[in-house]
Each structure stands twice: as C-alpha cells, then as structure tokens.
Write a protein that holds these residues in place. Structure first.
Motif, short mmCIF file in Angstrom:
data_model
loop_
_atom_site.label_atom_id
_atom_site.label_comp_id
_atom_site.label_asym_id
_atom_site.label_seq_id
_atom_site.Cartn_x
_atom_site.Cartn_y
_atom_site.Cartn_z
N VAL A 35 3.41 -12.17 -6.67
CA VAL A 35 3.24 -11.11 -6.17
C VAL A 35 3.35 -10.01 -7.60
CG1 VAL A 35 3.41 -9.09 -4.43
CG2 VAL A 35 3.94 -11.44 -3.81
N ASN A 36 2.28 -9.40 -7.86
CA ASN A 36 2.23 -8.50 -9.03
C ASN A 36 1.45 -7.19 -8.63
OD1 ASN A 36 3.40 -10.11 -11.33
ND2 ASN A 36 1.83 -11.63 -10.55
N ALA A 37 1.49 -6.30 -9.59
CA ALA A 37 0.67 -5.12 -9.48
C ALA A 37 0.06 -4.57 -10.49
CB ALA A 37 1.77 -3.96 -8.89
N CYS A 89 -1.13 -6.11 -5.75
CA CYS A 89 -0.99 -4.59 -5.22
C CYS A 89 -1.56 -3.70 -6.21
CB CYS A 89 0.28 -4.51 -4.94
SG CYS A 89 1.04 -5.38 -3.59
N CYS A 113 -0.09 -7.57 3.17
CA CYS A 113 0.55 -8.57 2.27
C CYS A 113 1.37 -9.62 3.18
CB CYS A 113 1.81 -7.93 1.54
SG CYS A 113 1.20 -6.93 0.12
N THR A 155 6.04 -4.92 -4.26
CA THR A 155 5.60 -5.85 -5.17
C THR A 155 6.80 -6.55 -5.66
OG1 THR A 155 3.63 -4.72 -5.78
CG2 THR A 155 4.49 -6.32 -7.43
#
Length: 262
Positions: free
Chosen positions: A189-191, A148, A129, A175
């Motif tokens: 930014v996500n997961a 992520c 990241c 995240t």
C-alpha cells in the motif's frame, strides 16, 4: 512542459493484471487508466460521471469496463471490487483516486462541507481499500498493490484548505497504517502526493477572472517553476503499482516539482 517520455509506455508492466481505478472519468484518474491500459492491464473504471466513463471505454473497448457509482456509498465501493473480480477473476491493483477539492478557509466552511469532503476523500478511500483488501486476501494467489492519491496538502499545511487538506492527511495516514497491517500477506500500500496538476478543473482557471494570476503565483511555489501534468502522476502511480516497486510499501511519494523539499 511534460517531459518527452512522461506518457510513453514502458513495455507492458501490467500485462494480465486486473486493475480498478476510482475517479477515472477525468484528470489524474483518467490518465492512470489510460497508462495502465497501455501497460497491458484490464481496467475497471469507476466514477459518478457516467458520460466521462463512456468516453474512456469507447477509446479502449477491449481493455476498459466501467462501473458508475459513488465511493462514499458502501454498496457502490463493494460493487466496484466485485465487478473487477467477476470480470477478470481477481483484483491485482486498486488505485484509490476519487476525490473532491473544495478550497476554503475554516471560517467559510460549514459542517456540511467537512462531512461531504470527508465522505468522498476519506470514507470513500477507506471503503475501496477495505473491499479491495478483502478480495486480495481471498483469491487463489493472495496479494496485490494499492495506490492511494494523497496530495502535498496531505503532507504539509496550506492556506485555504481547512477542509481538503485534512482529508488528504487521512489518505497519507491510511496508506501507512494499511501498509504495515497487510505487508506480511503480500499486499503493498503506497500513495502519491501530487503538487498542483493541470487537470481539467485547473486548466479552466486560465479562463476565469484572476485565474491566470492565481496560477502564476502557484507555479512559483513549485521550485521547478511549472505545474504538473496528469501523465506525470500516472507514471509514478504505475511504478508503485507494478513489480518494479516490489520492495516498496508505506511510501507517500511526492510528485510535486520540489514543493515539499522546501
């Protein structure tokens, strides 16, 4: 059973995008790389498994290039991002998927077990990241999307996961913090938080002593009464990576057959 259209392309949502996928030689990472290619992306696939990467690249010679390395090594994580920028001019999407999944109680685990899992699942995600964000902010058109791979074990406690579970809490926490830190610079930014998925390792359990009974019990813990398929996780990753999720950041999306809804 996978839904009929879970692995079907939806019409080029990543055309012209430069994407990097870690842990791409098998399992969820490979499913993500394959789905991204079908959506028009150029993919740099990264893994310690060179043979697995070669098989992926042989299937998609015009769309997939590979980098062999370990996400826990600073120079390897840096080299992955540099490869995407050098080969495609920029980095639009990072999928930080690489991880290991040891199952043990705390009385069985050693400090070395803890350090090893945190190196791959924690430090490795941090490094990829970090270097992705550095590249995304420096390119001509700043911005990008990072997805992520967390887990239901990164959102709720489970038995036998005293080492793996905390590492996935790192994924969920990283995240959320990165999403807030970089939202104003065009980086989302996500997961995703998968339940139990029929990766190659899970599928092999059916052939091991007690494996069928173990997986039967796991299936019952998911309200939908089955395990997930890597293609179903890849579909969720695609959504978060694409412009369809242009106003979505900081989300940890369960792909778990209802497990976390209980």
């Amino acid at each position: 059973m996978v839904t009929e259209n879970a692995g079907s392309p939806a019409g080029g949502r990543l055309v012209g995008r430069s994407c990097a996928v870690t842990g791409a030689a098998s399992g969820i990472g490979r499913a993500v790389a394959e789905r991204f290619v079908r959506e028009g992306a150029s993919v740099v696939a990264f893994d310690v498994d060179e043979a697995g990467l070669d098989r992926l690249a042989e299937r998609f010679p015009d769309a997939v290039s590979t980098v062999v390395g370990d996400v826990a090594r600073d120079e390897d994580a840096r080299r992955l991002v540099a490869a995407a920028v050098e080969r495609h001019g920029r980095l639009d999407v990072l999928v930080a998927n690489a991880g290991i999944i040891p199952l043990m109680e705390i009385t069985e685990a050693t400090a070395e077990d803890w350090d090893h899992v945190m190196a791959v699942d924690g430090r490795g995600m941090f490094l990829t990241c970090k270097y992705a964000i550095e590249a995304m902010t420096a390119q001509d058109r700043p911005g990008g999307s990072i997805v992520c791979l967390s887990s239901i074990s990164g959102e709720a406690g489970q038995r036998g996961q005293a080492v793996y579970g905390p590492a996935k809490f790192v994924a969920s926490g990283l995240t959320k913090h990165l999403a807030v830190e970089w939202a104003d610079r065009g980086i989302r930014v996500n997961a995703v938080a998968p339940g139990t998925i029929t990766t190659e390792r899970v599928a092999r359990l059916y052939d091991e002593p007690g494996g069928t009974e173990y997986l039967g019990a796991i299936e019952k813990l998911h309200p939908m009464g089955r395990l997930g398929d890597p293609a179903e996780v890849a579909a969720a990753v695609l959504f978060l990576a694409s412009d369809d999720a242009s106003f979505v950041t900081g989300v940890v999306l369960p792909v778990d057959g209802g497990y976390l809804a209980q």
